[in-house]
Design a protein around this motif. Structure first.
Motif, mmCIF file in Angstrom:
data_model
loop_
_atom_site.group_PDB
_atom_site.id
_atom_site.type_symbol
_atom_site.label_atom_id
_atom_site.label_comp_id
_atom_site.label_asym_id
_atom_site.label_seq_id
_atom_site.Cartn_x
_atom_site.Cartn_y
_atom_site.Cartn_z
ATOM 1 N N THR A 1 39.901 34.818 7.088
ATOM 2 C CA THR A 1 40.220 33.559 6.129
ATOM 3 C C THR A 1 41.448 32.798 6.882
ATOM 4 O O THR A 1 42.543 33.345 7.286
ATOM 5 C CB THR A 1 40.694 34.177 4.638
ATOM 6 N N ALA A 2 41.279 31.469 6.884
ATOM 7 C CA ALA A 2 42.159 30.921 7.584
ATOM 8 C C ALA A 2 43.546 30.732 6.837
ATOM 9 O O ALA A 2 43.272 30.503 5.738
ATOM 10 C CB ALA A 2 41.762 29.183 8.037
ATOM 11 N N LYS B 1 40.935 28.856 17.166
ATOM 12 C CA LYS B 1 42.107 28.369 16.289
ATOM 13 C C LYS B 1 41.351 27.689 15.083
ATOM 14 O O LYS B 1 40.249 27.234 15.233
ATOM 15 C CB LYS B 1 43.024 27.408 16.923
ATOM 16 N N PRO B 2 42.241 27.708 14.020
ATOM 17 C CA PRO B 2 41.718 26.710 12.754
ATOM 18 C C PRO B 2 42.112 25.433 12.938
ATOM 19 O O PRO B 2 42.936 24.967 13.697
ATOM 20 C CB PRO B 2 42.506 27.407 11.700
ATOM 21 N N ILE C 1 39.187 22.750 7.770
ATOM 22 C CA ILE C 1 37.794 22.243 7.859
ATOM 23 C C ILE C 1 37.007 23.039 8.801
ATOM 24 O O ILE C 1 35.771 22.672 9.023
ATOM 25 C CB ILE C 1 38.039 20.707 8.262
ATOM 26 N N GLY C 2 37.551 24.143 9.416
ATOM 27 C CA GLY C 2 36.717 24.851 10.442
ATOM 28 C C GLY C 2 37.522 25.384 11.554
ATOM 29 O O GLY C 2 38.774 25.181 11.671
ATOM 30 N N VAL D 1 43.245 33.193 15.993
ATOM 31 C CA VAL D 1 44.496 33.134 15.870
ATOM 32 C C VAL D 1 45.039 31.987 14.953
ATOM 33 O O VAL D 1 44.164 31.071 14.670
ATOM 34 C CB VAL D 1 45.110 32.808 17.292
ATOM 35 N N ASP D 2 46.097 31.957 14.484
ATOM 36 C CA ASP D 2 46.793 30.478 13.730
ATOM 37 C C ASP D 2 47.263 29.656 14.735
ATOM 38 O O ASP D 2 47.186 29.864 15.891
ATOM 39 C CB ASP D 2 47.666 30.979 12.558
#
Length: 206
Positions: free
Chosen positions: A151-152, A177-178, A161-162, A126-127
């Motif tokens: 892709t974030a 989550k990113p 960063i991950g 998820v974002d």
């Protein structure tokens, strides 16, 4: 009226209906054709062995006795195997002949084998607003394939960063989550030829 049908059965009571709800009165005089239905108790018992050996770990074995022609019914047996779901009992080791403990009657000695299916978990990317980017189905202890990792989303002034959780050797459903890190900037100030510099993160007040 006969009391025993054969060596395997003993008559408990006689009934005038097939559903065995109307007990026949033995003092009744028969004046016409009459059908009687026997309620029996089974004299023969058979052994039912539950074989839970999976080739590596002996989880729990149980041997019970069941009357001829009766069902096994509910059993007190541990049916847990990490990473797997129990899907039923079978009478053959190849797991092709299903046996229902609540329906199928026992008419001989039996060995029953369990069938296990590997669990599959949902990994949801998820974002930051919890909007779904992608859902990946992953079997127990497997990794999310690299080709399935989304892709974030870009975030102005920040660097991706991950992800906040590992998605290797999955053992449960996950929401991932990113993680972003604010970009750094140098601010240079020239006062009468004297230059100073300070580092600021994106969005930080000077």
């Amino acid at each position: 009226i006969i009391s025993v049908i054969n060596d395997s059965y003993e008559v408990v009571e006689w009934y005038t209906d097939e559903a065995l709800t109307q007990v026949f009165n033995r003092e009744t005089k028969v004046t016409s054709e009459l059908f009687l239905y026997a309620k029996v108790r089974y004299l023969t018992t058979f052994k039912v062995f539950f074989d839970l050996y999976d080739g590596e770990i002996l989880y729990d074995n149980q041997l019970i006795e069941v009357n001829n022609g009766e069902v096994v019914g509910q059993i007190n047996l541990t049916l847990e195997k990490e990473g797997y779901n129990f899907t039923g009992w079978f009478t053959d080791i190849e797991l092709t002949q299903r046996f229902n403990l609540l329906i199928d009657k026992v008419t001989s000695d039996l060995t029953l084998y369990p069938k296990w299916e590997l669990q599959v978990f949902s990994v949801r990317f998820v974002d930051e607003s919890n909007q779904t980017l992608k859902i990946v189905q992953v079997p127990y202890l497997k990794d999310v394939p690299t080709s399935e990792i989304p892709t974030a989303p870009d975030k102005v002034g920040y660097e991706f960063i991950g992800w906040d959780k590992s998605f290797n050797e999955i053992k449960e459903n996950l929401i991932i989550k990113p993680i972003y890190q604010a970009n750094k900037f140098d601010l240079f100030i020239d006062i009468s030829g004297e230059i100073t510099s300070n580092e600021y993160s994106f969005g930080q007040t000077i």
